[in-house]
Write a protein that holds these residues in place. Structure first.
Motif, PDB file in Angstrom:
ATOM      1  N   GLU A 359       0.827  -1.201   0.000  1.00  0.00           N
ATOM      2  CA  GLU A 359       0.000   0.000   0.000  1.00  0.00           C
ATOM      3  C   GLU A 359       0.865   1.256   0.000  1.00  0.00           C
ATOM      4  N   GLU A 362       2.197   1.624  -3.444  1.00  0.00           N
ATOM      5  CA  GLU A 362       1.143   2.089  -4.341  1.00  0.00           C
ATOM      6  C   GLU A 362       0.897   3.583  -4.138  1.00  0.00           C
ATOM      7  N   THR A 363       0.878   3.992  -2.855  1.00  0.00           N
ATOM      8  CA  THR A 363       0.700   5.417  -2.572  1.00  0.00           C
ATOM      9  C   THR A 363       1.859   6.235  -3.141  1.00  0.00           C
ATOM     10  N   LEU A 365       3.721   5.383  -5.643  1.00  0.00           N
ATOM     11  CA  LEU A 365       3.608   5.386  -7.097  1.00  0.00           C
ATOM     12  C   LEU A 365       2.588   6.419  -7.557  1.00  0.00           C
ATOM     13  N   LYS A 366       1.457   6.488  -6.826  1.00  0.00           N
ATOM     14  CA  LYS A 366       0.448   7.481  -7.182  1.00  0.00           C
ATOM     15  C   LYS A 366       1.009   8.890  -7.034  1.00  0.00           C
ATOM     16  N   GLU A 367       1.760   9.097  -5.942  1.00  0.00           N
ATOM     17  CA  GLU A 367       2.356  10.411  -5.725  1.00  0.00           C
ATOM     18  C   GLU A 367       3.363  10.746  -6.827  1.00  0.00           C
ATOM     19  N   THR A 369       3.356   9.472  -9.842  1.00  0.00           N
ATOM     20  CA  THR A 369       2.597   9.696 -11.072  1.00  0.00           C
ATOM     21  C   THR A 369       1.976  11.081 -11.076  1.00  0.00           C
ATOM     22  N   ARG A 370       1.444  11.465  -9.903  1.00  0.00           N
ATOM     23  CA  ARG A 370       0.845  12.793  -9.796  1.00  0.00           C
ATOM     24  C   ARG A 370       1.908  13.888 -10.006  1.00  0.00           C
ATOM     25  N   THR A 372       4.716  13.518 -11.698  1.00  0.00           N
ATOM     26  CA  THR A 372       5.107  13.497 -13.112  1.00  0.00           C
ATOM     27  C   THR A 372       4.070  14.207 -13.969  1.00  0.00           C
ATOM     28  N   ARG A 373       2.775  13.936 -13.650  1.00  0.00           N
ATOM     29  CA  ARG A 373       1.716  14.607 -14.405  1.00  0.00           C
ATOM     30  C   ARG A 373       1.766  16.114 -14.179  1.00  0.00           C
TER      31      ARG A 373
END
Length: 764
Positions: A359, A362-363, A365-367, A369-370, A372-373
């Motif tokens: 978890e 995953e968090t 990775l989301k951060e 990705t966010r 990078t976006r």
């Protein structure tokens, strides 16, 4: 009385006594040995059965005890077996049971059943008894037969002694002595001992029978010992498995066929907080699963269990304290010989920590990705915001440079134009490297001639070489195939960067481009090097020169401009083609950058197909193609509208301007233009929406026309979205007058060509 008579009588008496002694001794030994064997074997068997039923008695598993007793009576030739607890309460019984009398020996029982009792004990404490009745009819029959046989032999012997005592006395005494010694040997060494047999008389047959009996007893003893060893091995195995389950760190749960818990190991108690006594008879699911447990996984478990399949899942469980934890659950059904399930064994492993790490990852990775976006959005917005004013700066300076002016003013305008171009190049480098880092940079595949690309690059760099009075030489190996498939733009970018760097860092001498190739059936591998006689690279900078933001001179007083991204981008682009960018350099003498790329050869079919949709554009026909054409320009920026108007001031076209998407659609319906050039970001309705509305109108009967995107968004995603929305091409700001006119000429030419071919309008 005659000596012969005395001898006969004496021999007869001696023979009679010896025979009687032999018979009595043999019968007594036969009786005692068989009784002892039977007692030992029966007691051992009863003890084994007591150990085998100990766990079942402790767990009061009546079904198991009943099944166990039934199988023993049928398989072990027992008259009965009865199992009781410490209070004498009968737990299981099979066979003909009346009472138990252990005081009577096997040979003396009157009902043909020898009774044995073995206690069921754990650590010296009595928990019950196993009562067992062994059928001894065979023993009685054997003793009776042995007695009868002995009497018959005695009678025959006494009869023959009278007749043949003189002739056979010595012989018989010797034979009987051998038999006696054999009996003593058997009595001393046990079953299996053999005596020597000679002749073919009654004594011989007795000796043979004696030997057979000894062998039979030995075999029986071996079988009993083998079974005893098997039972010991089984007991040891059960003990080992019990120890494994007891000391395992994973949770082990055993349930009956109905899914009710019958046993759990200490690891279960430690993890859940429940004790064995608390969970026996309960369902593991109802006990351990809660509100947040995944119902789909629960249903899947139930389905597989119903189908007698093994189950392996990860599920959220709850301890007695209410605390949740994750387990990796592995359920295996255990079936009997008929395929019916007798129990389930579940093994659970606590994976709470692993899930928490997953978890967290995953968090993270989301951060990432966010982030990078956000970086991509920032770069896109930055590019848009810078390109918009750059479009005006570069466009108007280009228009001013077309007019005659004072040399000093021209030089200043050229400096402004060149500086603006450098800024746009920096933005492009940053965007390219951002896409490379994000793994979003993909290579296109189009047919092109590498030699033409090389020559075009040399021509583009020729101005810079001419200014510095440097010879720019290209050496290309003769007779090599240069018609290939690949990303023409990226190959051109690599060459421009390397040759541009060589010219930038070289003040005297030469810059040479060398091209060699190795041809294969489907591909060609090109070896390209760019050599210069410039300032070279210090040895300590060589390992880092191709890293991002690295330059030959990173000091504040550096002489040469640049972002330090060019070589890093080239390195990544070459790697996408399976090659490697290498550098050899000596400070003060020059550098050599070399790389190899593998490109697919053009085949005739590919070459024809690549040129079908884009006929050659003859720029001499531009005035003729553009004459009397109406072009709708949708652009919310007054400066950009004015710039486009000035760029196309000399072109024989009619321009219609719209300030937003809604006005563009209305003007399209009013003027029905031959081409639409639209900005992307506009108020009220953006370029994508305006394009969709215009394409819908064309489907309803309006004539087709090309739609070109004119945007400050330069990201590949924006270009792809433009094409997906129905646009035909894409122009990125800042634009030049030449590029704008060529784009208009290209699509108006294609439109006319397709109208001629189809005899009507060209549908998108």
């Amino acid at each position: 009385m005659k000596l012969r008579t005395k001898t006969i009588i004496g021999i007869a008496v001696i023979e009679a006594l010896a025979l009687a002694l032999l018979i009595v001794t043999g019968l007594q030994w036969l009786k005692s040995s068989n009784e002892n064997r039977l007692k030992v074997g029966t007691n051992q068997l009863a003890s084994v059965f007591a150990k085998a039923t100990r766990d079942a008695v402790l767990a009061t598993d009546l079904a198991y005890l009943d099944s166990f007793a039934e199988s023993l009576v049928s398989e072990q030739n027992l008259a009965y077996i009865r199992i009781t607890d410490r209070n004498g309460v009968e737990l299981a019984r099979h066979g003909d049971y009346t009472h138990v009398d252990t005081r009577v020996s096997p040979a003396e029982v009157t009902d043909g059943v020898y009774d044995v009792i073995s206690p069921i004990q754990v650590d010296g404490q009595l928990y019950g008894n196993v009562e067992m009745g062994v059928t001894v009819n065979d023993l009685h029959v054997m003793l009776s037969q042995a007695t009868r046989s002995s009497l018959l032999i005695a009678i025959a012997e006494m009869s023959l002694v009278a007749l043949f005592s003189l002739a056979l006395g010595t012989y018989l005494m010797r034979r009987l002595d051998v038999l006696r010694k054999g009996a003593e040997k058997v009595a001393r060494m046990g079953p299996g001992a053999q005596i020597m047999v000679t002749g073919n008389d009654e004594v011989t047959r007795v000796s043979t029978a004696f030997n057979e009996m000894s062998r039979s007893l030995a075999k029986a003893q071996e079988k009993l010992a083998e079974k005893h060893q098997q039972q010991i091995a089984l007991t040891n195995k059960v003990t080992e498995l019990a120890q494994v389950a007891e000391h395992a760190r994973d949770v082990i749960i055993i349930t009956d066929a109905k899914g009710k818990i019958t046993w759990v190991n200490p690891a279960f108690e430690s993890l859940t907080g429940y004790t064995l006594s608390e969970v026996v008879g309960q369902s593991p699911g109802s006990l351990l699963q809660g509100d947040s447990s995944d119902l789909e996984i629960v249903h899947e478990m139930s389905r597989k269990i119903a189908q007698k399949e093994a189950v392996r899942v990860e599920i959220l469980n709850y301890a007695k304290s209410g605390e949740s934890y994750w387990v990796e659950l592995d359920i295996s059904p255990v079936t009997d010989s008929t395929g019916e399930i007798v129990r389930f064994i579940a093994v659970e492993r606590d994976i709470t920590q692993r899930r928490q790490v997953e978890e967290q990852l995953e968090t993270a990775l989301k951060e990432a990705t966010r982030a990078t976006r956000a970086k991509s959005e920032f770069l896109a917005n930055m590019s848009h915001e810078i390109r918009t004013p750059m479009n005006a700066i570069m466009g108007f300076t280009e228009l001013l440079l077309e007019k005659p002016m004072h040399a000093e003013h021209r030089e200043q305008l050229e400096l402004v134009h060149r500086s603006a171009g450098n800024l746009v190049a920096i933005i492009n480098d940053i965007l390219d490297y951002s896409k490379i880092e994000a793994g979003k940079l993909s290579l296109t595949n189009e047919a092109f001639d590498l030699q033409e690309v090389l020559e075009s690059t040399i021509d583009l760099c020729g101005y810079q070489a001419k200014e510095k009075e440097l010879p720019l030489v290209m050496n290309i190996a003769p007779a090599i195939n240069t018609k290939v498939m690949g990303d023409k733009g990226r190959v051109n970018q690599i060459l421009l960067n390397l040759i541009g760097n060589a010219l930038k860092f070289t003040d005297s001498g030469t810059v040479t481009v060398n091209v060699e190739a190795e041809s294969f059936r489907e591909t060609t591998r090109f070896y390209i090097s760019v050599e210069d006689t410039g300032i070279g690279i210090p040895a300590e900078r060589l390992p880092y020169i191709m890293e991002k933001f690295e330059q030959v001179d990173n000091s504040a007083t550096r002489q040469y401009e640049g972002t330090g991204l060019g070589l890093a981008i080239c390195k990544r682009l070459i790697q996408l083609y399976g090659g490697e960018l290498k550098v050899e350099s000596e400070e003060g003498k020059g550098s050599c950058f070399s790389f190899s790329i593998t490109l697919v050869n053009q085949h005739s079919k590919i070459s024809v197909a690549a040129n079908q949709d884009y006929p050659m554009l003859d720029e001499k026909l531009i005035p003729e193609v553009l004459r009397n054409k109406k072009i709708l320009i949708a652009e919310d920026s007054y400066v950009n509208r004015l710039l486009i108007e000035k760029m196309l001031n000399d072109a024989p076209v009619e321009l219609v301007f719209a300030e937003d998407g809604e006005q563009a659609v209305a003007l399209y319906c009013q003027h029905v233009p031959d081409m639409v050039i639209t900005d992307i970001s506009m108020p009220n309705k953006d370029g994508y929406e305006a394009t969709a509305d215009i394409r819908t109108l064309q489907e309803q009967g309006y004539p087709w026309c090309p739609i070109i995107a004119l945007s400050a968004h330069a990201m590949t995603e924006e270009r792809e979205r433009s094409f997906a929305s129905g646009m035909n091409d894409h122009l990125s700001k800042p634009i030049s007058k030449d590029l704008l006119i060529k784009m208009i000429f290209k699509w108006l030419s294609l439109s006319e060509e397709n109208e001629k071919k189809q005899g009507a309008k060209f549908k998108y």
